[in-house]
Enzyme design. Structure first.
Site, PDB file in Angstrom:
ATOM      1  N   GLU A 212       0.887  -1.175   0.000  1.00 18.29           N
ATOM      2  CA  GLU A 212       0.000   0.000   0.000  1.00 18.29           C
ATOM      3  C   GLU A 212       0.915   1.212   0.000  1.00 18.29           C
ATOM      4  OE1 GLU A 212      -3.296  -0.012  -0.176  1.00 18.29           O
ATOM      5  OE2 GLU A 212      -3.521  -2.183  -0.065  1.00 18.29           O
ATOM      6  N   CYS A 246      -2.078   9.587   2.308  1.00 15.85           N
ATOM      7  CA  CYS A 246      -1.624   8.974   1.056  1.00 15.85           C
ATOM      8  C   CYS A 246      -2.548   9.287  -0.108  1.00 15.85           C
ATOM      9  CB  CYS A 246      -1.504   7.460   1.238  1.00 15.85           C
ATOM     10  SG  CYS A 246      -3.051   6.694   1.745  1.00 15.85           S
TER      11      CYS A 246
HETATM   12  P1  NAD Z   1       8.246   4.527   5.008  1.00 19.44           P
HETATM   13  O1  NAD Z   1       8.307   3.704   3.780  1.00 19.44           O
HETATM   14  O2  NAD Z   1       9.390   5.419   5.316  1.00 19.44           O
HETATM   15  O3  NAD Z   1       8.029   3.620   6.308  1.00 19.44           O
HETATM   16  C1  NAD Z   1       7.043   2.639   6.392  1.00 19.44           C
HETATM   17  C2  NAD Z   1       7.488   1.546   7.320  1.00 19.44           C
HETATM   18  O4  NAD Z   1       8.669   0.944   6.812  1.00 19.44           O
HETATM   19  C3  NAD Z   1       7.799   1.991   8.742  1.00 19.44           C
HETATM   20  O5  NAD Z   1       7.237   1.073   9.647  1.00 19.44           O
HETATM   21  C4  NAD Z   1       9.316   1.984   8.804  1.00 19.44           C
HETATM   22  O6  NAD Z   1       9.793   1.611  10.083  1.00 19.44           O
HETATM   23  C5  NAD Z   1       9.702   0.943   7.790  1.00 19.44           C
HETATM   24  N1  NAD Z   1      10.958   1.265   7.107  1.00 19.44           N
HETATM   25  C6  NAD Z   1      11.431   2.484   6.801  1.00 19.44           C
HETATM   26  N2  NAD Z   1      12.609   2.395   6.146  1.00 19.44           N
HETATM   27  C7  NAD Z   1      12.875   1.076   6.046  1.00 19.44           C
HETATM   28  C8  NAD Z   1      13.944   0.315   5.482  1.00 19.44           C
HETATM   29  N3  NAD Z   1      14.988   0.912   4.905  1.00 19.44           N
HETATM   30  N4  NAD Z   1      13.881  -1.020   5.550  1.00 19.44           N
HETATM   31  C9  NAD Z   1      12.838  -1.639   6.142  1.00 19.44           C
HETATM   32  N5  NAD Z   1      11.828  -0.982   6.707  1.00 19.44           N
HETATM   33  C10 NAD Z   1      11.824   0.349   6.659  1.00 19.44           C
HETATM   34  O7  NAD Z   1       6.874   5.338   4.868  1.00 19.44           O
HETATM   35  P2  NAD Z   1       6.307   6.424   5.834  1.00 19.44           P
HETATM   36  O8  NAD Z   1       7.167   7.639   5.752  1.00 19.44           O
HETATM   37  O9  NAD Z   1       6.048   5.839   7.171  1.00 19.44           O
HETATM   38  O10 NAD Z   1       4.891   6.726   5.178  1.00 19.44           O
HETATM   39  C11 NAD Z   1       4.703   7.626   4.151  1.00 19.44           C
HETATM   40  C12 NAD Z   1       4.415   6.922   2.849  1.00 19.44           C
HETATM   41  O11 NAD Z   1       3.405   5.939   3.044  1.00 19.44           O
HETATM   42  C13 NAD Z   1       3.847   7.874   1.816  1.00 19.44           C
HETATM   43  O12 NAD Z   1       4.420   7.589   0.576  1.00 19.44           O
HETATM   44  C14 NAD Z   1       2.362   7.563   1.813  1.00 19.44           C
HETATM   45  O13 NAD Z   1       1.720   7.893   0.607  1.00 19.44           O
HETATM   46  C15 NAD Z   1       2.378   6.095   2.084  1.00 19.44           C
HETATM   47  N6  NAD Z   1       1.115   5.632   2.649  1.00 19.44           N
HETATM   48  C16 NAD Z   1       0.322   4.844   1.905  1.00 19.44           C
HETATM   49  C17 NAD Z   1      -0.903   4.432   2.401  1.00 19.44           C
HETATM   50  C18 NAD Z   1      -1.806   3.562   1.585  1.00 19.44           C
HETATM   51  O14 NAD Z   1      -2.765   3.032   2.154  1.00 19.44           O
HETATM   52  N7  NAD Z   1      -1.569   3.359   0.311  1.00 19.44           N
HETATM   53  C19 NAD Z   1      -1.312   4.825   3.679  1.00 19.44           C
HETATM   54  C20 NAD Z   1      -0.459   5.629   4.425  1.00 19.44           C
HETATM   55  C21 NAD Z   1       0.754   6.035   3.905  1.00 19.44           C
END
Ligand code: NAD
Length: 493
Positions: A212, A246
């Site tokens: 997602e 998002c």
């Molecule tokens: P992110 O990808 O930075 O982090 C998401 C998760 O991944 C967190 O739990 C984090 O701990 C983990 N993570 C981060 N870096 C990592 C790595 N290098 N290796 C493994 N795990 C890692 O995203 P975010 O900043 O938390 O969220 C923002 C993004 O999420 C935006 O792009 C937004 O559009 C998207 N989003 C999508 C939805 C949806 O339903 N489609 C909903 C909410 C947010």
């Protein structure tokens, strides 16, 4: 070799799953009722955590985080028996005597990795489906929404089976350690770049993933629409949670002739929703951290700010901001904004808007505001995105019968209601035959002959049945025609 903390949690969850205690539907229902109790009883702890993480008010926490979870739980409780039952499928000539059905079955161990912007909704809603489908699930909330993560890790185990549904807080290192473990499904909500890493890690064990993700969701405003209603809905969709949504409209496309009116209408709505001074208004939130604050302020550089544009670094506050006459090459158009800044890009009309959208990655959602139903149909057939919403923003997420998810760069797989249940189940094909009617099977046993193949062909392709169906339809039509001629035409003559 010592096992990591994460590996131990996973091992415990797998052992708990193997006991088979998630199989009875009553157990799953009880866990869902416990989850409902958690969400309703711990409202104030959840709201306090979100106030600290994102400056959300208690009411907006209820509206945007917990109500949706409650709804998902109620839907699952109401329909679980039906979802989990065998689903009979159409039979053919060869299976007329048999039982043919799809049996949903738990997958096993599911990893749910959440984002920080709606830390409760994006972890608990998939969890509802995971529990309903009879899985064990490990929840890894985002470390950036640290207060929510702490409350979740402390309180959720007081309500749910602790071995089956543990919460593992932590950052990148902990998530990567979790990703090294073996799962039956990984449900990830977050950025496209981390989504790629998740998929790479999942490949090691051939684990299916739901991603997602985000991206830049466009919003086309056609000149024929009621601009004041359209802009009110756009203002709400964009600035709720400070644009950190998002599915927020990332940018607006409209003809130059309406651009100034769009700006003025949005300016009015910002004042109406958030007062003259949003910084001191309870329903206007904050940017999650300094890094994102700097990033968003950086995106505004060099652009023509038409509304807002104020910020306060110490308070992580950025006012609701609109930029006009933005060029497609501007910095703000090169990444997902994920903040309270709305750029408006002039386009020559709907053809230009469609081309603009199709020249870029497939978004999570496309918004279109118009009275013209044909234009909406054109948008549906000539563009691609996770969802298309006409004349409103965000609300498709609340419709539990609509699958929610992205396509291409905005993600893969979808969820909500029964879609989550199916996504996190194995839909197992079952065919139960009897040991009688062996004569029918002769055509498949050696020695193979033309005559046997002739029969196999007739049965497999259902030649006779298809002809019969055509004949029956034809006879019905002839009968109907005869009736009409006799009843109406001959009588009137
Ligand atoms: P992110 O990808 O930075 O982090 C998401 C998760 O991944 C967190 O739990 C984090 O701990 C983990 N993570 C981060 N870096 C990592 C790595 N290098 N290796 C493994 N795990 C890692 O995203 P975010 O900043 O938390 O969220 C923002 C993004 O999420 C935006 O792009 C937004 O559009 C998207 N989003 C999508 C939805 C949806 O339903 N489609 C909903 C909410 C947010």
């Amino acid at each position: 070799m010592d096992m990591s903390r994460e590996a131990l949690v996973v091992q415990r969850a797998r052992e708990a799953f193997r006991t088979g205690r998630t199989r009875p539907l009553e157990f799953r229902k009880q866990q869902l009722r416990n989850l409902l109790k958690f969400v309703t009883e711990r409202k104030s702890e959840i709201a306090d955590a979100l106030k600290k993480d994102l400056g959300k008010s208690e009411q907006s926490t209820e509206l945007f985080e917990t109500l949706g979870c409650e709804e998902e739980i109620h839907v699952a409780l109401d329909h679980l028996c039906e979802w989990a039952s065998p689903r009979p499928v159409e039979r053919t000539l060869l299976t007329l005597q048999d039982q043919v059905f799809v049996q949903p079955q738990p997958l096993g161990l599911v990893l749910i990795i959440g984002a920080w912007n709606y830390p409760w909704a994006v972890t608990l809603q998939p969890l509802v489906g995971a529990i309903a489908a009879g899985n064990a699930a490990v929840i890894k909330p985002s470390e950036l929404s640290c207060h929510s993560s702490e409350v979740m890790a402390e309180l959720l185990p007081q309500y749910l089976d602790q071995d089956l549904y543990p919460v593992v807080p932590g950052g990148v290192a902990e998530t990567q350690e979790l990703l090294r473990q073996r799962w039956e499904h990984i449900f990830f909500t977050g950025s496209t770049s981390v989504g790629r890493q998740v998929m790479l890690a999942a490949g090691a064990h051939l684990t299916p993933v739901t991603l997602e993700l985000g991206g830049k969701s466009p919003c086309y405003v056609h000149p024929d629409c009621d601009l004041s209603v359209a802009c009110r809905r756009i203002t709400w969709g964009k600035f709720v949670n400070c644009g950190q949504t998002c599915i927020a409209p990332d940018y607006v496309l409209c003809e130059p002739s309406v651009q100034d009116r769009v700006v003025e209408e949005i300016r009015k709505c910002i004042k109406e929703f958030y007062t003259e001074n949003p910084q001191s208004f309870k329903d206007y939130g904050r940017i999650i951290n300094q890094r994102h604050f700097q990033r968003i302020v950086g995106l505004m550089e060099g652009g023509a700010v038409a509304v807002g544009g104020d910020y306060d670094e110490k308070d992580r506050y950025i006012s609701p901001t609109v930029m006009k006459d933005v060029s497609p090459d501007a910095k703000i158009m090169q990444e997902e904004i994920f903040g309270p800044v709305l750029p408006i890009l002039p386009v020559r009309g709907v053809d230009d808007a469609i081309q603009f959208i199709n020249d870029r990655e497939k978004p999570l959602v496309i918004y279109v505001f118009t009275k013209d139903k044909k234009l909406i149909q054109r948008m549906i057939s000539e563009t691609s995105s996770g969802a298309l919403l006409a004349n409103d923003c965000l609300v498709h997420f609340t419709v539990s019968t609509l699958p929610f998810g992205g396509v291409g760069n905005s993600g893969m797989g979808s969820y909500k209601g029964k879609h989550t249940f199916d996504r996190l189940s194995h839909l197992r094909s079952c065919l139960i035959k009897s040991l009688s009617l062996e004569a029918v099977n002769r055509m498949r046993y050696p020695p193979h002959t033309h005559r046997k193949n002739h029969w196999a062909r007739r049965l497999l392709l259902q030649v006779t049945l298809r002809r019969l169906r055509r004949f029956t339809l034809f006879s019905l039509l002839v009968g109907l025609a005869a009736f009409v001629v006799q009843r109406f035409l001959l009588r009137s003559a």
